[in-house]
Design a protein around this motif. Structure first.
Motif, PDB file in Angstrom:
ATOM      1  N   PHE B  85       0.818  -1.201   0.000  1.00 31.45           N
ATOM      2  CA  PHE B  85       0.000   0.000   0.000  1.00 31.45           C
ATOM      3  C   PHE B  85       0.860   1.263   0.000  1.00 31.45           C
ATOM      4  N   ALA B  86       1.942   1.201   0.767  1.00 30.99           N
ATOM      5  CA  ALA B  86       2.819   2.360   0.842  1.00 30.99           C
ATOM      6  C   ALA B  86       3.351   2.695  -0.545  1.00 30.99           C
ATOM      7  N   LEU B  87       3.755   1.674  -1.283  1.00 33.05           N
ATOM      8  CA  LEU B  87       4.310   1.901  -2.609  1.00 33.05           C
ATOM      9  C   LEU B  87       3.261   2.462  -3.552  1.00 33.05           C
ATOM     10  N   GLN B  88       2.103   1.864  -3.523  1.00 35.54           N
ATOM     11  CA  GLN B  88       1.046   2.313  -4.404  1.00 35.54           C
ATOM     12  C   GLN B  88       0.667   3.759  -4.073  1.00 35.54           C
ATOM     13  N   LEU B  89       0.575   4.038  -2.792  1.00 32.75           N
ATOM     14  CA  LEU B  89       0.241   5.396  -2.365  1.00 32.75           C
ATOM     15  C   LEU B  89       1.289   6.387  -2.813  1.00 32.75           C
ATOM     16  N   ARG B  90       2.531   5.924  -2.789  1.00 32.39           N
ATOM     17  CA  ARG B  90       3.565   6.855  -3.183  1.00 32.39           C
ATOM     18  C   ARG B  90       3.411   7.243  -4.653  1.00 32.39           C
ATOM     19  N   GLY B  91       3.111   6.248  -5.471  1.00 30.84           N
ATOM     20  CA  GLY B  91       2.891   6.531  -6.882  1.00 30.84           C
ATOM     21  C   GLY B  91       1.716   7.478  -7.073  1.00 30.84           C
ATOM     22  N   ILE B  92       0.654   7.202  -6.377  1.00 30.77           N
ATOM     23  CA  ILE B  92      -0.541   8.040  -6.467  1.00 30.77           C
ATOM     24  C   ILE B  92      -0.215   9.454  -6.024  1.00 30.77           C
ATOM     25  N   SER B  93       0.427   9.525  -4.884  1.00 30.29           N
ATOM     26  CA  SER B  93       0.751  10.811  -4.288  1.00 30.29           C
ATOM     27  C   SER B  93       1.575  11.674  -5.234  1.00 30.29           C
ATOM     28  N   LYS B  94       2.570  11.072  -5.850  1.00 32.39           N
ATOM     29  CA  LYS B  94       3.423  11.834  -6.762  1.00 32.39           C
ATOM     30  C   LYS B  94       2.634  12.402  -7.915  1.00 32.39           C
ATOM     31  N   GLU B  95       1.802  11.535  -8.508  1.00 32.76           N
ATOM     32  CA  GLU B  95       1.047  11.970  -9.675  1.00 32.76           C
ATOM     33  C   GLU B  95       0.045  13.068  -9.307  1.00 32.76           C
ATOM     34  N   LEU B  96      -0.613  12.909  -8.194  1.00 38.36           N
ATOM     35  CA  LEU B  96      -1.602  13.906  -7.794  1.00 38.36           C
ATOM     36  C   LEU B  96      -0.935  15.238  -7.489  1.00 38.36           C
ATOM     37  N   THR B  97       0.154  15.157  -6.744  1.00 40.72           N
ATOM     38  CA  THR B  97       0.857  16.380  -6.376  1.00 40.72           C
ATOM     39  C   THR B  97       1.316  17.129  -7.617  1.00 40.72           C
ATOM     40  N   ALA B  98       1.781  16.363  -8.595  1.00 41.14           N
ATOM     41  CA  ALA B  98       2.256  16.987  -9.820  1.00 41.14           C
ATOM     42  C   ALA B  98       1.126  17.749 -10.516  1.00 41.14           C
ATOM     43  N   HIS B  99      -0.087  17.353 -10.254  1.00 42.32           N
ATOM     44  CA  HIS B  99      -1.221  18.044 -10.881  1.00 42.32           C
ATOM     45  C   HIS B  99      -1.999  18.859  -9.868  1.00 42.32           C
ATOM     46  N   ASP B 100      -1.327  19.235  -8.796  1.00 45.37           N
ATOM     47  CA  ASP B 100      -1.934  20.119  -7.805  1.00 45.37           C
ATOM     48  C   ASP B 100      -3.227  19.600  -7.226  1.00 45.37           C
ATOM     49  N   ASN B 101      -3.264  18.313  -7.054  1.00 42.81           N
ATOM     50  CA  ASN B 101      -4.427  17.744  -6.409  1.00 42.81           C
ATOM     51  C   ASN B 101      -4.033  17.243  -5.029  1.00 42.81           C
ATOM     52  N   GLN B 102      -4.939  17.371  -4.086  1.00 40.15           N
ATOM     53  CA  GLN B 102      -4.661  16.900  -2.754  1.00 40.15           C
ATOM     54  C   GLN B 102      -5.129  15.454  -2.605  1.00 40.15           C
ATOM     55  N   LEU B 103      -4.291  14.629  -2.006  1.00 36.62           N
ATOM     56  CA  LEU B 103      -4.671  13.247  -1.747  1.00 36.62           C
ATOM     57  C   LEU B 103      -5.349  13.171  -0.388  1.00 36.62           C
ATOM     58  N   VAL B 104      -6.518  12.599  -0.368  1.00 41.10           N
ATOM     59  CA  VAL B 104      -7.231  12.422   0.890  1.00 41.10           C
ATOM     60  C   VAL B 104      -7.406  10.935   1.128  1.00 41.10           C
ATOM     61  N   LEU B 105      -6.743  10.437   2.155  1.00 38.93           N
ATOM     62  CA  LEU B 105      -6.788   8.999   2.402  1.00 38.93           C
ATOM     63  C   LEU B 105      -7.922   8.684   3.355  1.00 38.93           C
ATOM     64  N   LEU B 106      -8.829   7.842   2.917  1.00 38.43           N
ATOM     65  CA  LEU B 106      -9.948   7.453   3.778  1.00 38.43           C
ATOM     66  C   LEU B 106      -9.717   6.042   4.277  1.00 38.43           C
TER      67      LEU B 106
END
Lengths: 361, 361
Positions: B85-106
């Motif tokens: 999960f940590a790895l997958q989240l990291r990938g997600i996080s990078k991509e979202l951040t690059a597009h100025d989106n905030q990641l909200v983990l539920l």
DNA sequence: TTGAAAGCGCTAACAC
DNA sequence: GTGTTAGCGCTTTCAA
């Protein structure tokens, strides 16, 4: 991809039920003061239309979000590798859920993210924030303060300590790091050990600094002074623990006990001790800190450690925040730059620690 | 506690800069079409007042949030114990951040939380959702679909497969689980092994089921049929791997190879094999799945495994979602119950896997 | 280029 | 009890 859907509004429900928007709003928010037959009509309309209130609109007027941000000032990899965070989050999560608040976890991979997080907080997405794992030079607390979001810290924040600028209103939950460390070292002394080393955590975090202080307290008390070579700085990780233990064995081959700043560090130390052919606890006794049960019990040998109730800490952080929020609701809105309300709920909560004896010391 | 602060509004900035709200809004949102001296005045006012736009107000009109929810349908403890999960989240996080989106983990601790999460999503806090670790009987996909939030799944969702009701528009990212499993088993056969066991993941997840299928494909192909006693169901955890391996040794002491459904499971299996006095790979060869490098390389012996690029999967999920979102913005708003747009960006993305040979097989 | 004004969907006074 | 109405803070036509 599953597509966005345009949702029905209060207006639509009102029309369908043949009532005013106000009435629908009342029913949706608890429904007191609405006669039963009407309320029932409204509920049916809500059901039929699949109505869900638009939170943006609601927040705009109520200024509440029923959501709390958790900010962890560590890179994801560390957050996910360290069970400490999982436990704390679980406590937080339980408490928030019990009060119908949504937990929003904000991950920060580096300094750049801090600004983003601060913007998010200031943007009014959440009612408050729980912040932990701060480092001394972190810009985050300042940013958060500027964001003007009610905040409770996990672990004593180190910034501004002993300075007049220190914010007396800052709330935090911590465990008795210094006392716990003292107990650990005293235990090792009671075991007859004299060459007691300490592998610290990152010393830019107060928890690590406080544990080091506790170690020094007892060493100075009992032995008069302590050999500085017996202290190695590390980083709360198993790999760091390994490195530090190697360094230690190199410097002081006669070491007969190790107090590690947390359990993960102790794990690394145990591994290196085993490799070096030393028996634990016969040759070298080892004490950890945290008592993360899956870790301590499966260590070889099972780890003697200083227990702190991490989940409870999380729960308390959340409780403190929610309490502060609901108190704040009855008071006039705070002005920018206004001082924190004095006597605000228990500014600092310090939980006790207990020494748990297992096989390693 | 740090107190809430009432923030300046657009209005205040406009007053201070001596312009209209519209002008301030333009400057704040990119500032094209505003003459430089004016823009500069506005920027200064924003600075002086510490203005931050109120997102609730903004979202109310734009219907955008620049935030994406990540929903993991597992209890926290598992989420945090599994580096996957940590790895997958990291990938997600990078991509979202690059597009100025905030990641909200539920986080979801159980079924009850699913309803809460669905409410949160339907409440319009986020523009879309990334959902993973679904189980077959999960109510979550249905709830999310009702919530009407654009969603991309991590791993092929199992619900509705092969039925006419299966939503063709559902987007997901997965790796070639079946192919990877085939490669693993073929490798073991090439090594001359014949009593090849498989410790599965939880079979209510498609990833586990697909890997089992791959195992069966090859076993049936080469050996004609396979001994059902060689398959034990487990749960993707090290502890589960231990239990399964014990069971396996009990049933089939002559087992000469194990294909574990993931690396953590393999880790548990290795431990039990060692305890039982068997040498790896001499007596029993072991292959894992995932290639979580810190795990595989530090295993004893280093683990041969099927590599999938987990971080990349996360990144792709995020990219797919964001792309879908921005496409959607140019189209008329979708009506409730409308079918997913056909030809929407690559409904399914399947990443390849590679066998990584290390010492264990 | 800038401003005036409408309105996003909701809640909360205040009337009735 | 129920409805009417005035905003919450912002973006976005539309005019000027």
């Amino acid at each position: 991809m599953t597509e966005a859907v345009s949702r029905p509004t209060l207006e639509a429900v009102a029309a369908r039920a043949g009532v005013s928007r106000a009435t629908v709003s009342r029913v949706v928010n608890g429904g007191d003061g609405v006669r039963e037959p009407l309320a029932e009509r409204v509920r049916r309309a809500v059901e039929e239309l699949g109505y869900v209130p638009n939170q943006a609109a609601r927040s705009l007027v109520t200024r509440r979000h029923d959501a709390v941000a958790v900010v962890i000032a560590e890179p994801e990899t560390k957050v996910f590798a360290d069970p400490f965070f999982a436990l704390q989050l679980r406590g937080i999560s339980k408490e928030l859920t019990a009060h119908d608040n949504q937990l929003v976890l904000l991950l920060t991979e580096g300094r750049a993210d801090h600004v983003r997080v601060a913007r998010y907080l200031a943007g009014g997405h959440v009612d408050g924030a729980l912040v932990f794992s701060l480092h001394l030079d972190d810009p985050l607390p300042g940013l958060i303060q500027d964001a003007g979001v009610p905040t409770v810290f996990g672990g004593r924040p180190g910034w501004g300590e002993d300075t007049p600028a220190a914010d007396p209103g800052v709330a935090y939950v911590d465990c008795d790091n210094r006392g716990g460390a003292r107990a650990a070292v005293r235990h090792l002394l009671d075991l007859g050990r004299r060459r007691i080393a300490h592998i610290t955590g990152p010393l830019d975090q107060t928890s690590a600094a406080d544990r080091l202080d506790g170690y020094r307290d007892v060493m100075a008390d009992v032995l008069g002074e302590s050999d500085p070579r017996l202290v190695v700085e590390s980083d709360f990780t198993p790999a760091g623990g390994e490195r530090a233990m190697r360094e230690l064995l190199d410097r002081c081959p006669d070491v007969d006990a190790v107090f590690a700043a947390n359990d993960l560090t102790a794990l690394g130390a145990l591994r290196v001790l085993r490799e070096s052919g030393r028996r634990v606890p016969d040759d070298v006794a080892v004490v950890g800190f945290d008592d993360m049960v899956p870790v301590t019990e499966q260590a070889e040998p099972p780890l003697t450690t200083v227990r702190q109730d991490i989940e409870e800490m999380g729960r308390l952080m959340a409780r403190l925040l929610l309490q502060g929020l609901s108190d704040g609701r009855h008071r006039p809105r705070t002005l920018p730059g206004a001082p924190a309300v004095p006597g605000s709920p228990g500014t600092a909560v310090i939980l006790p620690t207990t020494l748990i004896r297992r096989a390693s010391a």
